[in-house]
Design a protein around this motif. Structure first.
Motif, PDB file in Angstrom:
ATOM      1  N   TRP A 180       0.850  -1.203   0.000  1.00  0.00           N
ATOM      2  CA  TRP A 180       0.000   0.000   0.000  1.00  0.00           C
ATOM      3  C   TRP A 180       0.882   1.248   0.000  1.00  0.00           C
ATOM      4  O   TRP A 180       0.643   2.192  -0.777  1.00  0.00           O
ATOM      5  CB  TRP A 180      -0.902  -0.022   1.230  1.00  0.00           C
ATOM      6  CG  TRP A 180      -1.875   1.113   1.372  1.00  0.00           C
ATOM      7  CD1 TRP A 180      -1.579   2.439   1.547  1.00  0.00           C
ATOM      8  CD2 TRP A 180      -3.306   1.029   1.376  1.00  0.00           C
ATOM      9  NE1 TRP A 180      -2.712   3.178   1.664  1.00  0.00           N
ATOM     10  CE2 TRP A 180      -3.794   2.349   1.557  1.00  0.00           C
ATOM     11  CE3 TRP A 180      -4.207  -0.013   1.264  1.00  0.00           C
ATOM     12  CZ2 TRP A 180      -5.157   2.627   1.626  1.00  0.00           C
ATOM     13  CZ3 TRP A 180      -5.568   0.274   1.330  1.00  0.00           C
ATOM     14  CH2 TRP A 180      -6.032   1.562   1.497  1.00  0.00           C
ATOM     15  N   GLY A 181       1.872   1.269   0.856  1.00  0.00           N
ATOM     16  CA  GLY A 181       2.759   2.427   0.927  1.00  0.00           C
ATOM     17  C   GLY A 181       3.529   2.650  -0.350  1.00  0.00           C
ATOM     18  O   GLY A 181       3.712   3.800  -0.792  1.00  0.00           O
ATOM     19  N   GLN A 182       4.002   1.575  -0.994  1.00  0.00           N
ATOM     20  CA  GLN A 182       4.724   1.720  -2.253  1.00  0.00           C
ATOM     21  C   GLN A 182       3.811   2.246  -3.350  1.00  0.00           C
ATOM     22  O   GLN A 182       4.213   3.107  -4.147  1.00  0.00           O
ATOM     23  CB  GLN A 182       5.322   0.374  -2.663  1.00  0.00           C
ATOM     24  CG  GLN A 182       6.489  -0.085  -1.810  1.00  0.00           C
ATOM     25  CD  GLN A 182       7.690   0.827  -1.941  1.00  0.00           C
ATOM     26  OE1 GLN A 182       8.072   1.234  -3.035  1.00  0.00           O
ATOM     27  NE2 GLN A 182       8.296   1.166  -0.815  1.00  0.00           N
ATOM     28  N   MET A 183       2.588   1.769  -3.415  1.00  0.00           N
ATOM     29  CA  MET A 183       1.659   2.238  -4.443  1.00  0.00           C
ATOM     30  C   MET A 183       1.295   3.695  -4.236  1.00  0.00           C
ATOM     31  O   MET A 183       1.112   4.446  -5.200  1.00  0.00           O
ATOM     32  CB  MET A 183       0.392   1.371  -4.430  1.00  0.00           C
ATOM     33  CG  MET A 183       0.608  -0.067  -4.843  1.00  0.00           C
ATOM     34  SD  MET A 183      -0.898  -1.058  -4.732  1.00  0.00           S
ATOM     35  CE  MET A 183      -1.916  -0.299  -6.000  1.00  0.00           C
ATOM     36  N   ALA A 184       1.186   4.124  -2.993  1.00  0.00           N
ATOM     37  CA  ALA A 184       0.793   5.502  -2.702  1.00  0.00           C
ATOM     38  C   ALA A 184       1.927   6.494  -2.884  1.00  0.00           C
ATOM     39  O   ALA A 184       1.687   7.707  -2.896  1.00  0.00           O
ATOM     40  CB  ALA A 184       0.247   5.606  -1.276  1.00  0.00           C
ATOM     41  N   THR A 185       3.152   5.999  -3.032  1.00  0.00           N
ATOM     42  CA  THR A 185       4.302   6.890  -3.180  1.00  0.00           C
ATOM     43  C   THR A 185       5.066   6.653  -4.475  1.00  0.00           C
ATOM     44  O   THR A 185       6.175   7.170  -4.632  1.00  0.00           O
ATOM     45  CB  THR A 185       5.262   6.725  -1.990  1.00  0.00           C
ATOM     46  OG1 THR A 185       5.638   5.347  -1.853  1.00  0.00           O
ATOM     47  CG2 THR A 185       4.612   7.187  -0.705  1.00  0.00           C
ATOM     48  N   GLY A 186       4.506   5.883  -5.401  1.00  0.00           N
ATOM     49  CA  GLY A 186       5.127   5.686  -6.695  1.00  0.00           C
ATOM     50  C   GLY A 186       6.190   4.618  -6.743  1.00  0.00           C
ATOM     51  O   GLY A 186       6.910   4.501  -7.737  1.00  0.00           O
ATOM     52  N   GLY A 187       6.330   3.824  -5.700  1.00  0.00           N
ATOM     53  CA  GLY A 187       7.353   2.777  -5.671  1.00  0.00           C
ATOM     54  C   GLY A 187       6.841   1.459  -6.210  1.00  0.00           C
ATOM     55  O   GLY A 187       5.698   1.323  -6.650  1.00  0.00           O
ATOM     56  N   GLY A 188       7.710   0.460  -6.160  1.00  0.00           N
ATOM     57  CA  GLY A 188       7.352  -0.869  -6.642  1.00  0.00           C
ATOM     58  C   GLY A 188       8.139  -1.932  -5.909  1.00  0.00           C
ATOM     59  O   GLY A 188       8.671  -1.702  -4.813  1.00  0.00           O
ATOM     60  N   GLU A 191      -0.588  -6.116  -4.947  1.00  0.00           N
ATOM     61  CA  GLU A 191      -0.821  -4.859  -5.663  1.00  0.00           C
ATOM     62  C   GLU A 191      -2.122  -4.920  -6.457  1.00  0.00           C
ATOM     63  O   GLU A 191      -2.895  -3.952  -6.481  1.00  0.00           O
ATOM     64  CB  GLU A 191       0.359  -4.575  -6.585  1.00  0.00           C
ATOM     65  CG  GLU A 191       0.250  -3.256  -7.333  1.00  0.00           C
ATOM     66  CD  GLU A 191       1.412  -3.031  -8.266  1.00  0.00           C
ATOM     67  OE1 GLU A 191       1.764  -1.868  -8.522  1.00  0.00           O
ATOM     68  OE2 GLU A 191       1.982  -4.034  -8.758  1.00  0.00           O
ATOM     69  N   LYS A 192      -2.363  -6.038  -7.103  1.00  0.00           N
ATOM     70  CA  LYS A 192      -3.613  -6.189  -7.855  1.00  0.00           C
ATOM     71  C   LYS A 192      -4.814  -6.140  -6.928  1.00  0.00           C
ATOM     72  O   LYS A 192      -5.831  -5.519  -7.248  1.00  0.00           O
ATOM     73  CB  LYS A 192      -3.585  -7.522  -8.615  1.00  0.00           C
ATOM     74  CG  LYS A 192      -4.853  -7.809  -9.408  1.00  0.00           C
ATOM     75  CD  LYS A 192      -4.775  -9.154 -10.098  1.00  0.00           C
ATOM     76  CE  LYS A 192      -6.068  -9.439 -10.851  1.00  0.00           C
ATOM     77  NZ  LYS A 192      -7.239  -9.486  -9.943  1.00  0.00           N
ATOM     78  N   ARG A 193      -4.701  -6.801  -5.758  1.00  0.00           N
ATOM     79  CA  ARG A 193      -5.821  -6.805  -4.827  1.00  0.00           C
ATOM     80  C   ARG A 193      -6.101  -5.401  -4.296  1.00  0.00           C
ATOM     81  O   ARG A 193      -7.255  -4.973  -4.225  1.00  0.00           O
ATOM     82  CB  ARG A 193      -5.498  -7.755  -3.670  1.00  0.00           C
ATOM     83  CG  ARG A 193      -6.657  -7.959  -2.713  1.00  0.00           C
ATOM     84  CD  ARG A 193      -7.827  -8.609  -3.409  1.00  0.00           C
ATOM     85  NE  ARG A 193      -7.478  -9.928  -3.924  1.00  0.00           N
ATOM     86  CZ  ARG A 193      -8.170 -10.574  -4.846  1.00  0.00           C
ATOM     87  NH1 ARG A 193      -9.249 -10.007  -5.377  1.00  0.00           N
ATOM     88  NH2 ARG A 193      -7.788 -11.777  -5.255  1.00  0.00           N
ATOM     89  N   ILE A 194      -5.058  -4.666  -3.935  1.00  0.00           N
ATOM     90  CA  ILE A 194      -5.262  -3.297  -3.440  1.00  0.00           C
ATOM     91  C   ILE A 194      -5.846  -2.421  -4.540  1.00  0.00           C
ATOM     92  O   ILE A 194      -6.717  -1.573  -4.285  1.00  0.00           O
ATOM     93  CB  ILE A 194      -3.933  -2.725  -2.917  1.00  0.00           C
ATOM     94  CG1 ILE A 194      -3.477  -3.487  -1.665  1.00  0.00           C
ATOM     95  CG2 ILE A 194      -4.063  -1.240  -2.599  1.00  0.00           C
ATOM     96  CD1 ILE A 194      -2.134  -3.041  -1.133  1.00  0.00           C
ATOM     97  N   GLY A 195      -5.391  -2.615  -5.787  1.00  0.00           N
ATOM     98  CA  GLY A 195      -5.955  -1.859  -6.898  1.00  0.00           C
ATOM     99  C   GLY A 195      -7.443  -2.111  -7.059  1.00  0.00           C
ATOM    100  O   GLY A 195      -8.216  -1.178  -7.320  1.00  0.00           O
TER     101      GLY A 195
END
Length: 563
Positions: A109-117, A142-146
């Motif tokens: 979640w944190g990586q997706m919200a800050t542009g990381g991977g 990542e897919k599930r959070i999306g």
């Protein structure tokens, strides 16, 4: 990993793994484990005797297993050899069911919200001595959070539509289906640099003008990694994100048309007016394909009108090298021409008589080249200080003539009067610019001619959409990484939509709804600080000093380059 021998009360030993690296441990889970081993130490006589002998009663044997950031640790009584296991994280269940380690969800979640991977997460964790997620596990989470973010965004857009509808009914209840004004724009997953329009993904948004919230968002993808990598045979079952097979530049129009077509069923609204950029294909397509298309009116974005003029000046210099050089269309002069156009649009947009304002704007725009090159005989006094000063001196002269008095300062008036004629080079340049401006005058006038909008100011822009595009770059990493292969980009766009609709403190509330657990106090504090910073920035920008500084920057005239 090396081991050491731990002595026990009976002089036998227990193999214990040397403790290397770090682990993320949930404090509540740690407390539960401490209670278990404390109860054992209180009831096991051998453990108590071993403690009195100065030996370690309970030893950490090692890590039985780790699943991403979560580790299953094993401890053992050094006397009776009873083992105790505990996980460093708790299990949670999201909106779509399934069990997940909370620390793994939080990391992704944190990586997706800050542009990381996956790569930056793995490297950061490695420096800290922490085991990380595998790429496969990262992509699955990542897919599930999306998916969760898309579900939450749909609910948020529905609420935004209800707010827009209530405002529209309070202002005008004549129509069975309320009519509102929206702002539209589109973006892509890679930078085009004005020549490479081949992005694999595109996004379009529709924002309500009154609430500033997203009412519709659509994503188009030209690529699916699973379908592309399957060479012959049957394509395995998967979630396919491929939904577009035309040009990338046509994505924006298709998304906006879809949003307009769904406005009535989704929100019970008609998007009667929209503020958009200079894309000439959107409005005709809306009129042709939307059921209420004949009602739709386009309002040209003033910023894009000026941007188009700036681009035309750049092309003019490239196409005609004779315009380059000292005293001609230098970079400083091009900036001055652009700023003059911007000021003309802003000034005329504040007039209440829109019909007359459009006529004045067209005259001002055509006169801009002469004004910037020093010929002020045709300038409007309310836009040009030199014309205003000349007008005042002329009035004084007329008054003095009527009173039969000699003029008091004829020399100063003569010095301040600019000759109508210009030299041949400047005359050619101004003629070329007038040809360019005349073809765009009507489009520029559209940036101000907004009689249908109920507002005292008509200098409308797509700044709200541009602001969201800026927010989106935080989620997708600034278009530096290709995230279009497995639906990652669409999920991150949904997260940016939640950030826009729910505000800077969107994280904890969305986490509680999506993960069905209470967010940590640290998470809440970070969100509260983000809200505070946003409010402080808004107050600072709304202050009189900040407004004055912006006004000075807007109306300041760049000096003409004489080098």
């Amino acid at each position: 990993m090396p081991r050491k021998k731990v002595p026990t009360r009976k002089n036998d030993t227990v193999d214990v793994m040397n403790h290397d690296g770090s682990r993320i441990i949930n404090l509540n889970k740690l407390q539960e484990h401490l209670q278990v081993i404390s109860r054992h130490a209180a009831t096991c006589q051998s453990c108590a005797d071993n403690t009195l002998s100065g030996n370690e009663p309970i030893v950490l044997v090692g890590v039985k297993d780790h699943q991403g950031l979560c580790s299953i640790l094993t401890s053992r009584c050094a006397s009776c050899h009873e083992e105790f296991q505990f996980a460093t994280s708790s299990r949670v269940q999201g909106l779509s069911g399934g069990q997940y380690w909370e620390c793994n969800l939080a990391a992704v979640w944190g990586q997706m919200a800050t542009g990381g991977g996956h790569a930056p997460l793995t490297e950061s964790m490695a420096v800290l001595g922490l085991p990380s997620l595998t790429k496969k596990a990262f992509m699955a989470i990542e897919k599930r959070i999306g998916d969760w973010w898309r579900t939450l965004l749909n609910e948020s857009m529905k609420q935004a539509g209800e707010e827009e509808k209530a405002i529209a009914l309070s202002k005008d209840s004549r129509y069975d289906i309320p009519r509102i004004t929206v702002i539209v724009d589109g973006g892509w997953s890679k930078r085009a640099h004005k020549h490479s329009y081949n992005a694999k993904s595109g996004v379009g948004i529709i924002i309500g003008k009154e609430t500033g919230k997203i009412l519709f968002m659509g994503v188009r993808n030209k690529y699916c990694a699973v379908c592309h990598n399957t060479s012959g045979g049957t394509i395995p079952e998967h979630t396919c994100f491929l939904n577009w097979d035309q040009s990338s530049s046509a994505m924006e129009t298709d998304i906006i048309v879809e949003g307009f077509c769904q406005s009535e069923t989704q929100h019970g609204l008609h998007y009667a007016e929209f503020i958009g950029d200079g894309d000439s294909s959107v409005h005709p397509t809306l009129v042709r394909k939307v059921p209420y298309g004949t009602l739709i009116k386009k309002v040209e974005c003033a910023n894009h009108a000026v941007k188009c003029f700036c681009g035309t000046l750049e092309s003019l210099v490239l196409d005609k090298p004779s315009y380059k050089g000292r005293g001609k269309l230098t970079e400083a002069m091009r900036k001055r021409l652009t700023k003059s156009a911007c000021c003309a649009i802003i000034m005329r947009s504040q007039e209440l008589n829109k019909v007359e304002a459009v006529k004045k704007l067209q005259r001002d725009l055509v006169n801009i080249p002469l004004h910037c090159f020093g010929c002020h005989s045709k300038c409007s006094p309310d836009l040009c200080k030199t014309a205003q000063k000349n007008q005042q001196q002329t009035q004084e002269q007329q008054e003095q003539q009527q009173q039969q008095l000699p003029p008091t300062n004829m020399g100063a008036m003569a010095n301040n009067t600019v000759e109508d004629g210009t030299n041949d080079t400047i005359h050619n340049i101004t003629s070329g610019l007038n040809d360019v401006i005349t073809t765009q005058a009507q489009a520029w006038a559209d940036a101000t001619d907004n009689e249908g909008l109920d507002d005292t100011r008509s200098n409308f822009t797509t700044n709200l959409c541009e602001s969201w595009m800026h927010i989106r770059t935080k989620f997708d990493g600034g278009k530096q990484i290709n995230r279009s292969q497995s639906g990652s980009w669409g999920g991150r766009c949904a997260g940016a939509g939640l950030r826009c609709n729910e505000g800077a403190g969107w994280g904890p509330s969305m986490w509680k709804t999506a993960v069905c657990t209470e967010p940590s106090d640290v998470f809440k504090l970070a969100a509260a600080n983000a809200v505070k910073r946003t409010d402080n920035d808004r107050k600072r920008k709304a202050s009189a000093d900040a407004k004055l500084q912006r006004k000075k920057a807007r109306y300041s005239t760049t000096s003409v380059d004489t080098a």
